[in-house]
Design a protein around this motif. Structure first.
Motif, PDB file in Angstrom:
ATOM      1  N   GLN A 168       0.834  -1.202   0.000  1.00 27.16           N
ATOM      2  CA  GLN A 168       0.000   0.000   0.000  1.00 27.16           C
ATOM      3  C   GLN A 168       0.873   1.258   0.000  1.00 27.16           C
ATOM      4  N   SER A 169       1.949   1.238   0.790  1.00 28.47           N
ATOM      5  CA  SER A 169       2.869   2.384   0.826  1.00 28.47           C
ATOM      6  C   SER A 169       3.469   2.636  -0.554  1.00 28.47           C
ATOM      7  N   PHE A 170       3.930   1.567  -1.192  1.00 31.93           N
ATOM      8  CA  PHE A 170       4.546   1.688  -2.513  1.00 31.93           C
ATOM      9  C   PHE A 170       3.564   2.264  -3.531  1.00 31.93           C
ATOM     10  N   LYS A 171       2.342   1.784  -3.516  1.00 29.22           N
ATOM     11  CA  LYS A 171       1.365   2.241  -4.512  1.00 29.22           C
ATOM     12  C   LYS A 171       0.924   3.673  -4.255  1.00 29.22           C
ATOM     13  N   ARG A 172       0.732   4.030  -2.997  1.00 31.38           N
ATOM     14  CA  ARG A 172       0.213   5.356  -2.701  1.00 31.38           C
ATOM     15  C   ARG A 172       1.273   6.445  -2.820  1.00 31.38           C
ATOM     16  N   MET A 173       2.552   6.091  -2.733  1.00 30.27           N
ATOM     17  CA  MET A 173       3.573   7.112  -2.967  1.00 30.27           C
ATOM     18  C   MET A 173       3.621   7.518  -4.434  1.00 30.27           C
ATOM     19  N   ASN A 174       3.164   6.606  -5.314  1.00 26.49           N
ATOM     20  CA  ASN A 174       3.047   6.913  -6.746  1.00 26.49           C
ATOM     21  C   ASN A 174       4.329   7.548  -7.285  1.00 26.49           C
ATOM     22  N   ALA A 175       5.449   6.915  -6.985  1.00 29.75           N
ATOM     23  CA  ALA A 175       6.752   7.488  -7.314  1.00 29.75           C
ATOM     24  C   ALA A 175       7.160   7.191  -8.748  1.00 29.75           C
ATOM     25  N   SER A 176       7.944   8.099  -9.314  1.00 35.39           N
ATOM     26  CA  SER A 176       8.611   7.853 -10.586  1.00 35.39           C
ATOM     27  C   SER A 176      10.056   7.471 -10.294  1.00 35.39           C
ATOM     28  N   LEU A 177      10.726   6.874 -11.256  1.00 35.55           N
ATOM     29  CA  LEU A 177      12.088   6.400 -11.040  1.00 35.55           C
ATOM     30  C   LEU A 177      13.063   7.535 -10.749  1.00 35.55           C
ATOM     31  N   THR A 178      12.700   8.749 -11.127  1.00 37.14           N
ATOM     32  CA  THR A 178      13.595   9.890 -10.892  1.00 37.14           C
ATOM     33  C   THR A 178      13.365  10.549  -9.541  1.00 37.14           C
ATOM     34  N   ASP A 179      12.294  10.212  -8.851  1.00 41.45           N
ATOM     35  CA  ASP A 179      12.010  10.821  -7.551  1.00 41.45           C
ATOM     36  C   ASP A 179      13.061  10.403  -6.513  1.00 41.45           C
ATOM     37  N   SER A 180      13.401  11.333  -5.637  1.00 37.73           N
ATOM     38  CA  SER A 180      14.279  11.014  -4.510  1.00 37.73           C
ATOM     39  C   SER A 180      13.409  10.604  -3.331  1.00 37.73           C
ATOM     40  N   ILE A 181      13.780   9.491  -2.677  1.00 32.44           N
ATOM     41  CA  ILE A 181      12.952   8.901  -1.626  1.00 32.44           C
ATOM     42  C   ILE A 181      13.781   8.687  -0.374  1.00 32.44           C
ATOM     43  N   LEU A 182      13.267   9.137   0.760  1.00 31.01           N
ATOM     44  CA  LEU A 182      13.871   8.882   2.065  1.00 31.01           C
ATOM     45  C   LEU A 182      13.001   7.879   2.807  1.00 31.01           C
ATOM     46  N   ILE A 183      13.616   6.812   3.333  1.00 34.66           N
ATOM     47  CA  ILE A 183      12.886   5.799   4.082  1.00 34.66           C
ATOM     48  C   ILE A 183      13.533   5.635   5.450  1.00 34.66           C
ATOM     49  N   THR A 184      12.770   5.864   6.510  1.00 37.48           N
ATOM     50  CA  THR A 184      13.307   5.693   7.863  1.00 37.48           C
ATOM     51  C   THR A 184      12.958   4.299   8.360  1.00 37.48           C
ATOM     52  N   GLY A 185      13.933   3.605   8.940  1.00 33.81           N
ATOM     53  CA  GLY A 185      13.689   2.283   9.505  1.00 33.81           C
ATOM     54  C   GLY A 185      13.483   1.201   8.465  1.00 33.81           C
ATOM     55  N   GLY A 186      14.328   1.170   7.457  1.00 42.96           N
ATOM     56  CA  GLY A 186      14.118   0.274   6.327  1.00 42.96           C
ATOM     57  C   GLY A 186      14.407  -1.187   6.571  1.00 42.96           C
ATOM     58  N   ALA A 187      15.003  -1.545   7.701  1.00 46.43           N
ATOM     59  CA  ALA A 187      15.398  -2.939   7.924  1.00 46.43           C
ATOM     60  C   ALA A 187      14.340  -3.752   8.657  1.00 46.43           C
ATOM     61  N   GLY A 188      13.234  -3.132   9.067  1.00 38.89           N
ATOM     62  CA  GLY A 188      12.172  -3.860   9.758  1.00 38.89           C
ATOM     63  C   GLY A 188      11.313  -4.646   8.794  1.00 38.89           C
ATOM     64  N   GLY A 189      10.232  -5.220   9.296  1.00 39.89           N
ATOM     65  CA  GLY A 189       9.383  -6.069   8.474  1.00 39.89           C
ATOM     66  C   GLY A 189       8.789  -5.352   7.278  1.00 39.89           C
ATOM     67  N   VAL A 190       8.159  -4.186   7.504  1.00 42.31           N
ATOM     68  CA  VAL A 190       7.579  -3.417   6.409  1.00 42.31           C
ATOM     69  C   VAL A 190       8.678  -2.899   5.486  1.00 42.31           C
ATOM     70  N   GLY A 191       9.740  -2.372   6.070  1.00 40.18           N
ATOM     71  CA  GLY A 191      10.842  -1.842   5.276  1.00 40.18           C
ATOM     72  C   GLY A 191      11.471  -2.895   4.389  1.00 40.18           C
ATOM     73  N   ASN A 192      11.605  -4.102   4.909  1.00 40.50           N
ATOM     74  CA  ASN A 192      12.198  -5.189   4.134  1.00 40.50           C
ATOM     75  C   ASN A 192      11.425  -5.434   2.848  1.00 40.50           C
ATOM     76  N   VAL A 193      10.099  -5.536   2.955  1.00 39.67           N
ATOM     77  CA  VAL A 193       9.277  -5.781   1.773  1.00 39.67           C
ATOM     78  C   VAL A 193       9.281  -4.567   0.855  1.00 39.67           C
ATOM     79  N   LEU A 194       9.222  -3.369   1.445  1.00 36.65           N
ATOM     80  CA  LEU A 194       9.229  -2.150   0.639  1.00 36.65           C
ATOM     81  C   LEU A 194      10.520  -2.027  -0.158  1.00 36.65           C
ATOM     82  N   MET A 195      11.651  -2.332   0.481  1.00 33.15           N
ATOM     83  CA  MET A 195      12.932  -2.299  -0.222  1.00 33.15           C
ATOM     84  C   MET A 195      12.924  -3.257  -1.416  1.00 33.15           C
TER      85      MET A 195
END
Length: 330
Positions: free
Chosen positions: A130-157
């Protein structure tokens, strides 16, 4: 059946309770493995999350084998292996040997993973998707992710990498978490060790002294404030924690940010079962086609009070080391 039941004094106890029977549109599942989530311990405390308790048997995701089906169920049969994010939609929680859930929220388990791995997918996977889809990012967008090694972060990465995204920066708090991110294919220069480096200054440096187009906050509290300050004017802020401070909200308001609050629970309240079915089906397809892998898991133990107490303590103290905590039930 055996179940771990929450008592009035906020402690757990192993009890024998009746096996739930399926309503016409439900399936009865013998739970093979159950996942733990932070909301589990939050519901045992005197806070707002207690309102989400619908059964003294906690637990909100599982994988198992169908043992009975309701009269109106046509897409499943007895013996099918399924996984599911039950939330508050099940007859009881998943710290138990059996559960009944609407057939509309369950999906067949990918054949190339174990029940324990499948039990760790629903909550983190649906939140990340849901996070990935709702951010609606393009490949050129710069993205900051806090806490990327947790359960949600792992899948998002894994989703970001699978979709070709490379322009992102992620924070982590220890060497083990950093190593897990590197193992995913993230370059070390994309990772901020927040206990050794100043997040704000380091993030700006890594983004060529520019504010970020998108910030995804998986931590909350003061980290949410830092993430908000790092967002550009009219940027997009993905709030997964629901613990953002008034300060961070004020910063985001002043920057004209678009804020997306991520909630799987909301769809259950509205009985929008297609959200769960479609999301888990998409994740299952990605896993079966080996586009992404499941999160690393830690099987804490079997169905017992000791397992539940240990797992919730690890979650409360934030010592998961980037692994999804699982209970082997059968």
């Amino acid at each position: 059946m055996k179940a771990i039941v929450l008592q009035e004094n906020h402690e757990f106890r192993l009890e024998t309770v009746a096996i739930p029977q399926p309503e016409p549109n439900n399936i009865q599942v013998k739970i093979m493995a159950s996942g733990f989530n932070p909301i589990d311990y939050q519901m045992t405390e005197d806070g707002s999350e207690r309102k989400l308790i619908h059964s003294p048997i906690l637990g909100r995701e599982f994988a198992g084998i169908i043992t009975a089906i309701g009269a109106e169920v046509t897409e499943f049969k007895i013996g099918d292996a399924v996984f599911c994010g039950s939330g508050s939609m099940g007859s009881n929680g998943t710290y138990a040997e059996y559960i009944c859930v609407p057939a509309g929220i369950a999906v067949k388990k990918p054949q190339n993973i174990s029940f324990e791995q499948a039990a760790g997918i629903p909550s983190a996977g649906l939140t990340a998707l849901q996070s990935f889809k709702r951010m609606n990012a393009s490949l050129t967008d710069s993205i900051l992710i806090t806490g990327g090694a947790g359960g949600v972060g792992n899948v998002l990465m894994k989703l970001l990498i699978a979709k070709g995204f490379t322009n992102f920066v992620v924070t982590a708090g220890n060497e083990e978490s950093i190593a897990s991110l590197v193992n995913l294919g993230i370059k070390s220069e994309q990772i901020i060790h927040y206990k050794k480096e100043d997040i704000y200054e380091k993030a700006l440096t890594l983004n060529r002294n520019q504010k970020f187009d998108i910030a995804v906050d998986l931590v909350g509290n003061n980290v949410a404030e830092i993430a908000a300050k790092l967002l550009k004017i009219n940027g997009t802020f993905i709030d997964v924690t629901n613990f953002s401070t008034p300060e961070s909200r004020g910063i985001l308001f002043s920057r004209g940010a678009t804020i997306h609050n991520i909630s799987n629970y909301a769809y259950g309240v509205e009985k929008q079962y297609d959200y769960y079915k479609n999301g888990l089906t998409e994740l299952s397809d990605l896993i079966e086609n080996e586009i992404i892998t499941t999160a690393n898991i830690n099987v804490v133990g079997g169905l017992s009070k000791e397992t539940v107490d240990k797992a919730l303590t690890i979650l409360r103290e934030n010592k998961t080391s980037g692994r999804k905590l699982i209970m082997k039930v059968n």
